[in-house]
Design an enzyme around this catalytic site. Sequence first.
Site, PDB file in Angstrom:
ATOM      1  N   TYR A 332       0.854  -1.190   0.000  1.00 57.86           N
ATOM      2  CA  TYR A 332       0.000   0.000   0.000  1.00 57.86           C
ATOM      3  C   TYR A 332       0.892   1.243   0.000  1.00 57.86           C
ATOM      4  O   TYR A 332       1.763   1.404   0.837  1.00 57.86           O
ATOM      5  CB  TYR A 332      -0.878  -0.033   1.251  1.00 57.86           C
ATOM      6  CG  TYR A 332      -2.041   0.929   1.298  1.00 57.86           C
ATOM      7  CD1 TYR A 332      -2.158   2.020   0.429  1.00 57.86           C
ATOM      8  CD2 TYR A 332      -3.063   0.751   2.218  1.00 57.86           C
ATOM      9  CE1 TYR A 332      -3.231   2.883   0.496  1.00 57.86           C
ATOM     10  CE2 TYR A 332      -4.151   1.614   2.300  1.00 57.86           C
ATOM     11  CZ  TYR A 332      -4.228   2.673   1.435  1.00 57.86           C
ATOM     12  OH  TYR A 332      -5.300   3.534   1.509  1.00 57.86           O
ATOM     13  N   CYS A 333       0.686   2.117  -0.991  1.00 59.60           N
ATOM     14  CA  CYS A 333       1.388   3.403  -1.064  1.00 59.60           C
ATOM     15  C   CYS A 333       2.909   3.183  -1.093  1.00 59.60           C
ATOM     16  O   CYS A 333       3.425   2.460  -1.927  1.00 59.60           O
ATOM     17  CB  CYS A 333       0.946   4.305   0.080  1.00 59.60           C
ATOM     18  SG  CYS A 333       1.516   6.018  -0.038  1.00 59.60           S
ATOM     19  N   VAL A 334       3.647   3.795  -0.149  1.00 60.37           N
ATOM     20  CA  VAL A 334       5.102   3.687  -0.161  1.00 60.37           C
ATOM     21  C   VAL A 334       5.558   2.248   0.027  1.00 60.37           C
ATOM     22  O   VAL A 334       6.607   1.850  -0.489  1.00 60.37           O
ATOM     23  CB  VAL A 334       5.713   4.611   0.910  1.00 60.37           C
ATOM     24  CG1 VAL A 334       5.286   4.190   2.303  1.00 60.37           C
ATOM     25  CG2 VAL A 334       7.230   4.622   0.833  1.00 60.37           C
ATOM     26  N   GLY A 336       4.084  -0.179  -1.324  1.00 62.00           N
ATOM     27  CA  GLY A 336       3.968  -0.743  -2.666  1.00 62.00           C
ATOM     28  C   GLY A 336       5.179  -0.398  -3.513  1.00 62.00           C
ATOM     29  O   GLY A 336       5.666  -1.232  -4.297  1.00 62.00           O
TER      30      GLY A 336
END
Length: 600
Positions: A332-334, A336
């Site tokens: 998720y987000c960073v 990812g």
Amino acid sequence: MSAESSVAEENGARTDKAAEWPLPDLAQMQHWTWLIGRMQQKMLEFGLKGLGATPGTLATDKLAMPAMPALPTPDPAAFARSQESFWAESIALWQRFLDPAAAAAAAPDRPADRRFAAPEWQGHPLFAMIRQSYELIAEHMLKGVDTLDGLDPQQREQIRFATRAFVDAMSPSNFAGTNPQVIARTLETGGENLLKGLEHMLGDLERGQLSHVAEGAFELGRNIATTPGQVVHETPLYQLIQYDPTTPKVRTVPLIIFPPWINRFYILDLNPAKSFIRWAVEQGLTVFVVSWKSADADMAGVVLDDYVKAQIDAIDTVREGLGVEAVHAIGYCVAGTTLATTLALLEARGQADKVASATFFTAQVDFAQAGDLKLFVDDAQLDMIRQLSAENGYTDGRYMALTFNLLRGRDLIWNYVVNNYLLGEDYPAFDLLHWNGDTTNLPAAWHLAYLTDLYRDNKLIKPGAVTVDGTPIDISRVRTPAYVQAGREDHIAPAESVWKITEHFAGPLRFVLAGSGHIAGVVNPPSAGKYQYWTNDRKVRSFDAFLRGASETKGSWWPDWLAWLLPLSGEEVPAKRARIPGKGRLKAIEPAPGRYVRMR
């Protein structure tokens, strides 16, 4: 009639008008005197307390607003045209004010603005004039950015961002004397709203952070992060949580979720109705989640390599603990971005088969179109971050909260200034807002390198430009099947930026565009029946082409993800022994959500 007599007559009329207002009685005068005295006392108490505060306690001590670049000289011709347009529209505005009968027909149509939803902003001549004057000035200030000479695109966008922030701050809705709702509330409550709002404001100043939710409204393990499970593995950087199965059988391939360490993991486990973690467990998946530790002085030297190695350690721990060859991974987000780096490293080492599939929630690998966060990565901003983290070896999470709030200042700052400080309203009991304010600190070395190497220099898409644990990586060699989710209204990881993963990975991909933004676009359970998502099964080369041929489906994208994942998940096996937390090789350390998520 002479000018003098006209003025005298006007003054007399004003005197007569003022006489219509009744003078306050003794009780009212005592009340307002008491109110002013209490507000002065609270500010004095806060000031005395601040004098004895330790460094880092007050918002003004360690946190700083992003700086605005120096303004260059405007282009003379463009500036003249802008000024001519401004004065013409100003005259038209005054003509509407002087002729109320024609005002409604002549007023320009504008998009709905929640700041001016109260009927007085439209129907009362004075407040309508204040609103329209503000809108006119704000519009021309933003247009004025385009008249400035000698700017590169980055500088122009920085000035535009700073101008928009200033314009939002100066809205008449943000001030007690020009907001009709605040005036009405003040008269209605005898000023109690201002006293209560002052208490809220002073409390926030002491915490160094704008509050969105009342303190103590939520408690981890009681009404948020309640999915049953156990911490089964722990390192100085993270805890690994395994969740109790709720189905008699589970799929062979387990799922491990890597949330961003910029925030707490329980965004995916807010409550039973919203919990992606609980829902995934109910679909017959064995679910693990990493809970990252908030940075402290001991983590000053932690860098990207450490987070990649932590992801690999978690993957290997799950594989060995359950006796399986591969796992599904979500980033998720960073996290990812880091998962993409992890996949590239595993590919370089010939170990890519450890991950059966990778799912990316609003994650970026190519930062060429990374949105407004790129405005915070010039030399001045990086120097400021370096100074903020120099003393403790980490970046205070309140700075990150301020940065993200600034990206949507109208909604996440000024909306709460009005509600909490001016109207004196009680804080809402909203779990998402509690999570938003539950900040985490970031390791100084990692934070600076992330902003410099990825956001500013975009090294991750350059083969060999990033070396992890001694191995140069190339994300274009990643062949792991991937599911890429983006949010259509995402202001942190713009959808067109997330799309670029599809231009760099070499394996099979499915791209899904969800309605809403960075959080609500992800945390959208099927039971809510909200939003929609878009898919396009044709091979397209650009995000615009994807949109042109996309099909819309109402509701949550979670079932679409599950339909994609299950064929890659192996057979069903009984949910017993190692599939139950603490019953296999992985021994229970403490109940979920663990102690790392509680650390500040």
